[in-house]
Scaffold this active site. Structure first.
Site, mmCIF file in Angstrom:
data_model
loop_
_atom_site.group_PDB
_atom_site.id
_atom_site.type_symbol
_atom_site.label_atom_id
_atom_site.label_comp_id
_atom_site.label_asym_id
_atom_site.label_seq_id
_atom_site.Cartn_x
_atom_site.Cartn_y
_atom_site.Cartn_z
ATOM 1 N N GLU A 158 0.791 -1.241 0.000
ATOM 2 C CA GLU A 158 0.000 0.000 0.000
ATOM 3 C C GLU A 158 0.825 1.295 0.000
ATOM 4 O OE1 GLU A 158 -2.663 -0.456 3.318
ATOM 5 O OE2 GLU A 158 -3.719 -2.125 2.392
ATOM 6 N N GLU A 265 -5.772 -11.145 -0.885
ATOM 7 C CA GLU A 265 -6.584 -10.956 0.332
ATOM 8 C C GLU A 265 -8.070 -11.033 -0.011
ATOM 9 O OE1 GLU A 265 -5.363 -7.458 2.534
ATOM 10 O OE2 GLU A 265 -3.266 -7.722 1.996
HETATM 11 C C1 GLA Z 1 -4.811 -4.692 4.454
HETATM 12 C C2 GLA Z 1 -3.524 -5.406 4.822
HETATM 13 C C3 GLA Z 1 -3.785 -6.724 5.490
HETATM 14 C C4 GLA Z 1 -4.885 -6.622 6.517
HETATM 15 C C5 GLA Z 1 -6.116 -6.063 5.874
HETATM 16 C C6 GLA Z 1 -7.239 -6.010 6.861
HETATM 17 O O1 GLA Z 1 -5.385 -5.164 3.315
HETATM 18 O O2 GLA Z 1 -2.693 -5.648 3.723
HETATM 19 O O3 GLA Z 1 -2.627 -7.137 6.133
HETATM 20 O O4 GLA Z 1 -4.490 -5.839 7.596
HETATM 21 O O5 GLA Z 1 -5.806 -4.771 5.430
HETATM 22 O O6 GLA Z 1 -7.317 -7.110 7.682
#
Ligand code: GLA
Length: 357
Positions: A158, A265
């Protein structure tokens, strides 16, 4: 009388054999990792607690694991000279014992990081030189420790800003060190473990503006000869966003740089937007579950079609009883974003992903 008892006993055993197996946590259902063995590894984000809670489901369906929090800076390196590997070790051991790949997550992120990393003794921001020294020490230690065990690292998470007017996020990492932080993080991760695949990971990479920024960043890194092997599209999706077409465009665009793409994710909220004013506390409505299943189906169609570019698909959790979306962005709003329900049974979404042959 004796015969009647025997007969009853016989019928009972027969019923147990015929129906008893029906559903103890979906034992008779196809194994996801098997169904996708010619496509890509299927992963889940876990904690030391959920590897116990979901032991059977994990062993049956998944062949890749990501520690949800345990490799983040605040847990693995809470104080300048203190490293805590125990929580992540539990996950790594479980994964390796069960022949699963491990994705390390994550080395450079603006969240879940102690403030000492950026400060000197007086509480002022440190120089770029000092910050880079701290980063190098951290990466050599953590990536080195897991050498031979962690196959893939989300090196930077990010870094790109959501603000169209700025490129990198307004965070201490980049305010102090700029893009060099990203370059050096990849170089040092490669030095610490030349065999690991190194990823840039972010959300909203399906959106054209952010997709283009990530593309530019990765292109620059590649041109400079920085070792970067893939991009992680997080995949925290909603009922109405993104479209499968947006996802496919992103996959193709990143793949054109000669790198791999992973969904890192994945979860699909049953709410229509992040702040929808509703709370399905007891039961998710049927029509939402159907819509969710349809989305999962269409996403996986895209992923299978692009299997040559995709090196893994990881869910952010295992079953609906444990999900971060119960706490974010609306604390206490129950969500059901995964493909196994709160009792660990397969949902419609599961069947849509599995029944394609
Ligand atoms: C972001 C992070 C993850 C996690 C999510 C929420 O996407 O990359 O590690 O913290 O937020 O759980």
């Amino acid at each position: 009388m004796r015969w009647t008892k025997l007969l009853l006993g016989f019928i009972l055993v027969l019923v147990l054999i015929l129906f008893g197996k029906e559903d103890t946590m979906g034992k008779d259902i196809p194994a996801l990792r098997e169904v996708y063995k010619d496509y890509f590894p299927i992963g889940a984000a876990v904690s030391p607690e959920t590897i116990v809670l979901f032991d059977e489901l994990l062993k049956k369906h998944f062949n890749s694991l990501t520690p949800e929090n345990q490799m983040k800076w605040e847990i693995i390196h809470p104080f300048p000279s203190v490293y805590r590997f125990d929580p992540a070790d539990k996950i790594v051991e479980f994964a390796l014992k069960n022949h699963m790949r491990v994705r390390g997550h994550t080395l450079v992120w603006h969240q879940q990081i102690p403030s000492w990393v950026f400060k000197d003794d007086k509480g002022n921001f440190v120089s770029k030189k000092v910050l880079l020294e701290r980063l190098r020490e951290h990466i050599m230690k953590v990536v080195g420790y897991y050498k031979g065990k962690v196959a893939v690292w989300d090196v930077v998470n990010e870094a790109i800003s959501d603000n169209p007017k700025e490129f990198l996020r307004d965070a201490p990492w980049y305010k102090i060190g700029g893009e060099e932080i990203i370059e050096k993080a990849f170089i040092w991760a490669h030095e610490a473990n030349p065999n690991a695949l190194l990823f840039y990971n972010d959300y909203n990479l399906e959106e054209p503006v952010k997709r283009d920024k990530a593309y530019q960043l990765i292109k620059r890194l590649k041109e400079k000869g920085i070792p970067i092997h893939g991009v992680g599209i997080q995949g925290h999706w909603l009922l109405g966003w993104p479209t499968p077409e947006m996802l496919e465009e992103s996959i193709k665009k990143f793949a054109s740089l000669g790198i791999k793409v992973e969904i890192t994710e994945l979860d699909v909220s049953i709410y229509k937007d992040r702040y929808e004013n509703a709370n399905f506390a007891d039961n998710p409505p049927e029509d939402r579950l159907e819509k969710q299943a349809e989305i999962y189906k269409r996403i996986f169609e895209v992923l299978r079609r692009n299997k040559n570019y995709i090196s893994g698909v990881t869910f952010w959790g295992v079953a609906d009883n444990v999900t971060w979306l119960d706490f974010w962005p609306v604390r206490g709003r129950k969500d059901y974003p995964l493909i196994f329900d709160i009792n660990q049974n397969p949902k419609k979404a599961f069947w849509e992903i599995v029944n394609f042959k």
